[in-house]
Structures are given as C-alpha cells and as structure tokens.
Design a protein around this motif. Structure first.
Motif, PDB file in Angstrom:
ATOM      1  N   TYR A 248       1.026  -1.069  -0.133  1.00 51.84           N
ATOM      2  CA  TYR A 248       0.011  -0.222   0.144  1.00 51.84           C
ATOM      3  C   TYR A 248       0.978   1.087   0.057  1.00 51.84           C
ATOM      4  O   TYR A 248       0.733   2.132  -0.827  1.00 51.84           O
ATOM      5  N   HIS A 249       1.819   1.148   0.956  1.00 57.24           N
ATOM      6  CA  HIS A 249       2.828   2.418   1.081  1.00 57.24           C
ATOM      7  C   HIS A 249       3.674   2.669  -0.289  1.00 57.24           C
ATOM      8  O   HIS A 249       3.834   3.736  -0.802  1.00 57.24           O
ATOM      9  N   LEU A 250       4.138   1.662  -0.826  1.00 55.49           N
ATOM     10  CA  LEU A 250       4.941   1.628  -2.211  1.00 55.49           C
ATOM     11  C   LEU A 250       4.136   2.266  -3.129  1.00 55.49           C
ATOM     12  O   LEU A 250       4.598   2.929  -4.032  1.00 55.49           O
ATOM     13  N   THR A 251       2.782   1.768  -3.225  1.00 54.48           N
ATOM     14  CA  THR A 251       2.057   2.244  -4.423  1.00 54.48           C
ATOM     15  C   THR A 251       1.268   3.622  -4.195  1.00 54.48           C
ATOM     16  O   THR A 251       0.897   4.218  -5.101  1.00 54.48           O
ATOM     17  N   TYR A 252       1.254   3.991  -3.022  1.00 55.46           N
ATOM     18  CA  TYR A 252       0.538   5.415  -2.478  1.00 55.46           C
ATOM     19  C   TYR A 252       1.079   6.507  -3.399  1.00 55.46           C
ATOM     20  O   TYR A 252       0.445   7.362  -3.693  1.00 55.46           O
ATOM     21  N   TYR A 253       2.374   6.478  -3.579  1.00 55.45           N
ATOM     22  CA  TYR A 253       3.019   7.543  -4.116  1.00 55.45           C
ATOM     23  C   TYR A 253       3.028   7.737  -5.537  1.00 55.45           C
ATOM     24  O   TYR A 253       3.219   8.556  -6.350  1.00 55.45           O
ATOM     25  N   ALA A 254       2.163   6.854  -5.983  1.00 54.50           N
ATOM     26  CA  ALA A 254       2.289   6.620  -7.621  1.00 54.50           C
ATOM     27  C   ALA A 254       0.860   6.479  -7.874  1.00 54.50           C
ATOM     28  O   ALA A 254       0.386   6.058  -8.936  1.00 54.50           O
ATOM     29  N   VAL A 255       0.023   7.186  -7.104  1.00 52.82           N
ATOM     30  CA  VAL A 255      -1.444   7.140  -7.404  1.00 52.82           C
ATOM     31  C   VAL A 255      -1.798   7.806  -8.630  1.00 52.82           C
ATOM     32  O   VAL A 255      -2.878   7.457  -9.146  1.00 52.82           O
ATOM     33  N   ASP A 256      -0.954   8.612  -8.941  1.00 56.57           N
ATOM     34  CA  ASP A 256      -1.494   9.567 -10.404  1.00 56.57           C
ATOM     35  C   ASP A 256      -1.569   8.613 -11.439  1.00 56.57           C
ATOM     36  O   ASP A 256      -2.158   9.070 -12.214  1.00 56.57           O
ATOM     37  N   GLN A 257      -0.682   7.552 -11.478  1.00 58.13           N
ATOM     38  CA  GLN A 257      -0.688   6.426 -12.553  1.00 58.13           C
ATOM     39  C   GLN A 257      -1.558   5.420 -12.402  1.00 58.13           C
ATOM     40  O   GLN A 257      -1.538   4.562 -13.349  1.00 58.13           O
ATOM     41  N   LYS A 258      -2.328   5.058 -11.232  1.00 60.98           N
ATOM     42  CA  LYS A 258      -2.796   3.778 -10.959  1.00 60.98           C
ATOM     43  C   LYS A 258      -4.254   4.056 -10.659  1.00 60.98           C
ATOM     44  O   LYS A 258      -4.777   5.271 -10.400  1.00 60.98           O
ATOM     45  N   LEU A 259      -5.139   3.001 -10.990  1.00 61.84           N
ATOM     46  CA  LEU A 259      -6.609   3.164 -10.844  1.00 61.84           C
ATOM     47  C   LEU A 259      -7.033   2.746  -9.407  1.00 61.84           C
ATOM     48  O   LEU A 259      -8.092   3.109  -8.868  1.00 61.84           O
ATOM     49  N   CYS A 260      -5.806   2.172  -8.607  1.00 65.73           N
ATOM     50  CA  CYS A 260      -6.202   1.701  -7.253  1.00 65.73           C
ATOM     51  C   CYS A 260      -4.869   1.889  -6.481  1.00 65.73           C
ATOM     52  O   CYS A 260      -4.053   1.702  -7.076  1.00 65.73           O
ATOM     53  N   ALA A 261      -5.139   1.715  -5.090  1.00 65.28           N
ATOM     54  CA  ALA A 261      -3.843   1.772  -4.242  1.00 65.28           C
ATOM     55  C   ALA A 261      -3.388   0.267  -4.008  1.00 65.28           C
ATOM     56  O   ALA A 261      -2.436   0.165  -3.174  1.00 65.28           O
ATOM     57  N   CYS A 262      -3.750  -0.810  -4.559  1.00 65.42           N
ATOM     58  CA  CYS A 262      -3.122  -1.956  -4.346  1.00 65.42           C
ATOM     59  C   CYS A 262      -2.034  -2.181  -5.246  1.00 65.42           C
ATOM     60  O   CYS A 262      -1.608  -1.354  -6.028  1.00 65.42           O
ATOM     61  N   THR A 263      -1.094  -3.232  -4.945  1.00 64.30           N
ATOM     62  CA  THR A 263      -0.045  -3.673  -5.652  1.00 64.30           C
ATOM     63  C   THR A 263      -0.331  -3.728  -7.045  1.00 64.30           C
ATOM     64  O   THR A 263       0.181  -3.453  -7.898  1.00 64.30           O
ATOM     65  N   LYS A 264      -1.336  -4.597  -7.392  1.00 63.01           N
ATOM     66  CA  LYS A 264      -1.987  -4.995  -8.703  1.00 63.01           C
ATOM     67  C   LYS A 264      -3.205  -4.692  -8.683  1.00 63.01           C
ATOM     68  O   LYS A 264      -3.862  -5.386  -7.588  1.00 63.01           O
ATOM     69  N   CYS A 265      -3.827  -3.801  -9.551  1.00 63.29           N
ATOM     70  CA  CYS A 265      -5.230  -3.627  -9.655  1.00 63.29           C
ATOM     71  C   CYS A 265      -5.872  -4.568 -10.871  1.00 63.29           C
ATOM     72  O   CYS A 265      -5.333  -4.424 -11.689  1.00 63.29           O
ATOM     73  N   LEU A 266      -6.785  -5.125 -10.153  1.00 61.64           N
ATOM     74  CA  LEU A 266      -7.677  -6.252 -11.141  1.00 61.64           C
ATOM     75  C   LEU A 266      -8.205  -5.501 -12.586  1.00 61.64           C
ATOM     76  O   LEU A 266      -8.090  -5.707 -13.776  1.00 61.64           O
ATOM     77  N   SER A 267      -8.666  -4.235 -12.411  1.00 61.27           N
ATOM     78  CA  SER A 267      -9.123  -3.241 -13.353  1.00 61.27           C
ATOM     79  C   SER A 267      -7.919  -2.656 -14.415  1.00 61.27           C
ATOM     80  O   SER A 267      -8.276  -2.412 -15.647  1.00 61.27           O
ATOM     81  N   GLU A 268      -6.795  -2.954 -13.981  1.00 63.79           N
ATOM     82  CA  GLU A 268      -5.694  -2.601 -14.898  1.00 63.79           C
ATOM     83  C   GLU A 268      -5.201  -3.889 -15.537  1.00 63.79           C
ATOM     84  O   GLU A 268      -4.230  -3.644 -16.191  1.00 63.79           O
ATOM     85  N   ASP A 269      -5.401  -4.831 -15.231  1.00 65.29           N
ATOM     86  CA  ASP A 269      -5.020  -6.075 -15.815  1.00 65.29           C
ATOM     87  C   ASP A 269      -5.626  -6.285 -17.240  1.00 65.29           C
ATOM     88  O   ASP A 269      -6.239  -6.856 -17.447  1.00 65.29           O
ATOM     89  N   LYS A 270      -4.717  -5.806 -18.149  1.00 65.32           N
ATOM     90  CA  LYS A 270      -5.017  -5.960 -19.472  1.00 65.32           C
ATOM     91  C   LYS A 270      -5.296  -7.415 -19.946  1.00 65.32           C
ATOM     92  O   LYS A 270      -5.975  -7.586 -20.836  1.00 65.32           O
TER      93      LYS A 270
END
Length: 308
Positions: free
Chosen positions: A16-38
């Motif tokens: 959560y903390h590792l991904t929080y700082y990249a939130v502007d590029q991600k759809l969620c704050a998980c390590t892997k977001c299912l909705s981004e899984d192309k």
C-alpha cells in the motif's frame, strides 16, 4: 496470531505504501489492480457486461431466452420486463458498489462453504477485507476462527435465502421471474407462492442494500469463463467472477472438495459420501480458480484439509 495473517498484513501494508506515491498513474492503491490487468481483460473479463441490474439496464431477448431455460421459465419476456420494473420501485435503482479510487484498495474476500475451511484458522484474515462475500446459508456463528464473522455481501436465491442484518447487502442471483416476485413480496407483505423447495414467506433485509445480478452476466460467465460446460455456473463460481468485476484485489477461501474428495459444507457432517456438484461443472470451475491463482490474478487459500 497466525503466521499467515502476519505475512498478509505485512505485505499488504508495504504494498500500500509503495503504491500510494504513484497514485496518479494507478486506478487503485493495491500492488496490482484487477481493473488494470489488460491480459485478464483480453482473455476473459468483459467489462462491458454489467454485473448488476439497474433500472435503466435492458436485457436483450436473446439473453432472456438463454436465462429462461435455467429453471424452465414459461412466462414471456414482457412479463419479465414488467416484473423487473416493479422490482425497482421498491429496491435501489442502482447498486451500491464501491467505486475505484487511486488512493484506495478495494480488497474482497470471497468465502465459499467448502469443508476444507475446517481447522484453517482463516477467520481473522477474512475479517480484514473491506468486502466479504458469503454464499447462501454459510454459517459464521461457532465457526468464527475458521471463517470469520464479517459479512458485507450475501449471495442468495430464494430457495437458499436467510435473513441478513442491516449492514449486509442481499445479492439476489435470479434464476426465474418468480425470484424477483419472491423478494418483492418476502420483504414486504409476505410471499405465498411455491417453488421446487420450500421458500421463506418473509425475509429480513435492508431494502436499501439489495442488489440483483444481471442475467446477462450469468450468461457471460457460463459462455466465456466455462465454455458452456455444465447446465449453468455454480453460485460460488459466479460470485467469484462478480468479485473480479467489483474489487481491486480478490482473495478466495472455501472452494473445492474436502480432504475425502467430497463437496461438503464446513458446518455439517456429510452423510451422503457420493455427493458431487450436480448440474454445475465443479471440477472445471475449481481448475479455473487454481489457474487464476497461478497467474496471480487472485490469491486462493486452499484450506488445510485439501486432498493431495
């Protein structure tokens, strides 16, 4: 208390903390977001199929004709449309679904009823999830250590229904027009009709938290995920695919046979040792769950009594 729980918490907090700082590029704050899984989208997951019915969502006649065969529905498409319109006069016109946010990780536990949950000690881990989906009559009292006691969504159909508290979503899996009529009446004046099994005349539920699965979604699960195997998917398998559509991270518990190879429930002593999965392709569904785990789309907690 449990090593499994400790490591899950540690990994989750770190991710959560590792991904929080990249939130502007991600759809969620998980390590892997299912909705981004192309890849999952390309393979099977069709996000254009709405998981839940809404007041404005129209079922096609082709989809209705597939659905009406599930339990030999004899009434017409017009009766279906009228019944659904009446349904949405009582229940929310749009489902109460947590929307994705870049600073939030929607964690979901999908808890089946398999006997392999006995002595698993998964309870505290299950309770940590934001969304906890349970099936049918899945009992928690007396089994909290293994299955937890938190329930946010209970997936049911009339013949399997139990009362739910004011904070739990009643998720209706409809298999026939009468299932809509049942919930309308059972939550208001009382239901007097009959089905292939006894059904409750009255049901306790918070009307504001009722959600109904789209028959077109059921068709999609059967055709795309199961390749039309079995007569239709099990409630448990449809609930899992539902979670893939409404969650960012999905963890699965309580699926598959017990240590003796029987498809038993964790709260009962099995007397019919020949029990299998009826009209559902149980082994095929189980293999897909294992594949999703191997591909790291979900995390599958298999239980401690799994037959090797």
């Amino acid at each position: 208390s449990s090593p499994v729980l400790f490591w899950w918490l540690l990994c989750h907090c770190v991710s959560y903390h590792l991904t929080y700082y990249a939130v502007d590029q991600k759809l969620c704050a998980c390590t892997k977001c299912l909705s981004e899984d192309k890849q999952l989208l390309l393979d099977r997951s069709n996000r254009s199929v709405q998981p839940f019915l809404t007041a404005n969502l129209n079922l096609s006649e082709n989809e209705f004709n597939w659905w009406k065969r599930l339990q030999t529905e004899s009434r017409s498409f017009g009766v279906y449309e009228t019944t659904v319109a009446n349904f949405f006069k009582i229940f929310p016109r749009n489902p109460d679904v947590i929307q994705p946010k870049p600073d939030h990780c929607r964690t979901c536990a999908v808890v089946g009823n398999s006997g392999n949950l006995r002595r698993s000690h998964y309870g505290p881990l299950i309770n940590l999830h934001e969304v906890v989906i349970r099936m049918n009559t899945g009992i928690t009292r007396g089994f909290e250590k293994d299955v937890g006691n938190k329930t946010t969504h209970r997936v049911m159909y009339p013949e399997s229904a139990v009362d739910v508290d004011d904070n739990t979503h009643f998720v209706l899996f409809p298999f026939k027009i009468q299932d809509f009529e049942w919930l309308i009446n059972a939550s208001t004046t009382g239901f007097t009709g009959r089905s292939y099994m006894p059904v409750k005349s009255k049901i306790k539920t918070n009307k504001d938290l009722v959600m109904v699965v789209n028959p077109a979604f059921m068709k999609y699960v059967h055709e795309v995920w199961l390749g039309n195997k079995g007569r239709y998917p099990s409630t448990g398998f449809m609930a899992l695919i539902l979670a893939l559509h409404i969650c960012d991270e999905v963890n699965v518990f309580g699926y598959g046979a017990d240590s003796d190879g029987n498809w038993s429930h964790y709260w009962e002593i099995l007397t019919n040792k020949g029990l299998r999965t009826g009209v559902h392709p149980g082994s095929y569904e189980y293999n897909i769950i294992q594949q999703l785990d191997q591909q790291q789309k979900i995390k599958f907690y298999e239980g401690l009594t799994k037959k090797m």
